[in-house]
Design a protein around this motif. Structure first.
Motif, short mmCIF file in Angstrom:
data_model
loop_
_atom_site.label_atom_id
_atom_site.label_comp_id
_atom_site.label_asym_id
_atom_site.label_seq_id
_atom_site.Cartn_x
_atom_site.Cartn_y
_atom_site.Cartn_z
N ASP A 17 0.86 -1.18 0.00
CA ASP A 17 0.00 0.00 0.00
C ASP A 17 0.90 1.24 0.00
O ASP A 17 1.66 1.48 0.92
CB ASP A 17 -0.89 -0.01 1.23
CG ASP A 17 -1.92 1.11 1.21
OD1 ASP A 17 -2.54 1.32 2.26
OD2 ASP A 17 -2.09 1.75 0.16
N THR A 19 -0.11 4.46 -0.13
CA THR A 19 -0.77 5.66 0.36
C THR A 19 0.00 6.32 1.51
O THR A 19 0.21 7.53 1.47
CB THR A 19 -2.21 5.34 0.78
OG1 THR A 19 -2.87 4.70 -0.31
CG2 THR A 19 -2.96 6.59 1.17
N LEU A 22 3.07 8.12 0.11
CA LEU A 22 2.72 9.32 -0.64
C LEU A 22 2.34 10.46 0.29
O LEU A 22 2.68 11.62 0.03
CB LEU A 22 1.58 9.03 -1.61
CG LEU A 22 1.95 8.17 -2.82
CD1 LEU A 22 0.70 7.82 -3.62
CD2 LEU A 22 2.96 8.86 -3.69
N ASP A 23 1.65 10.14 1.38
CA ASP A 23 1.32 11.17 2.37
C ASP A 23 2.58 11.80 2.94
O ASP A 23 2.68 13.03 3.07
CB ASP A 23 0.46 10.59 3.49
CG ASP A 23 -0.94 10.23 3.03
OD1 ASP A 23 -1.60 9.47 3.76
OD2 ASP A 23 -1.37 10.73 1.97
#
Length: 137
Positions: A17, A19, A22-23
């Motif tokens: 994952d 995400t 990227l955050d």
């Protein structure tokens, strides 16, 4: 007979994952944009004169402010007129590509401006700019 594998179907189709990564990247990007765009201010507000030929300069600058009372401010500190030369020489040695900008209040005496300009030239800076507001006509 078919043998059943000991791995579950979730393990066979596992993906990473991205995400959270990227955050973190976006948070770091915002942090670097905010810190890189910070501009050194002199620490006081002056009412600058207007000029039609005013240009915006966004490089790292040394800003010298002159208040109407004749006080000279450099790097958010009040500086005696006799110490302007040494202070500018030190700051210019730290940032040789930076420009020295004099932000004199429009009510400041010309004598104070000339004294500051003289001290800046004696510090080895040949070209000092005078900050103005753009004339909006």
């Amino acid at each position: 007979m078919r043998r059943r594998s000991s791995r579950s179907s979730a393990e066979q189709n596992s993906e990473i994952d991205m995400t959270p990564m990227l955050d973190i990247v976006f948070i770091m990007l915002i942090f670097f944009i905010v810190t890189a765009s910070s501009v050194k201010e002199s620490g006081i507000n002056v009412n600058r004169p207007t000029a039609q030929s005013a240009e915006k300069d966004v490089k790292g600058n040394i800003i010298v402010s002159i208040k109407p009372s004749g006080e000279v401010w450099i790097d958010k500190q009040i500086v005696d007129i006799r110490a302007v030369r040494a202070t500018i020489a030190r700051l210019h040695a730290e940032n040789p590509l930076g420009t020295v900008i004099i932000a004199a209040d429009r009510e400041a005496k010309t004598h104070a401006l000339v004294q500051v300009m003289d001290q800046i030239r004696l510090a080895g800076v040949a070209n000092a700019a005078i900050a103005t507001e753009s004339d909006s006509q």
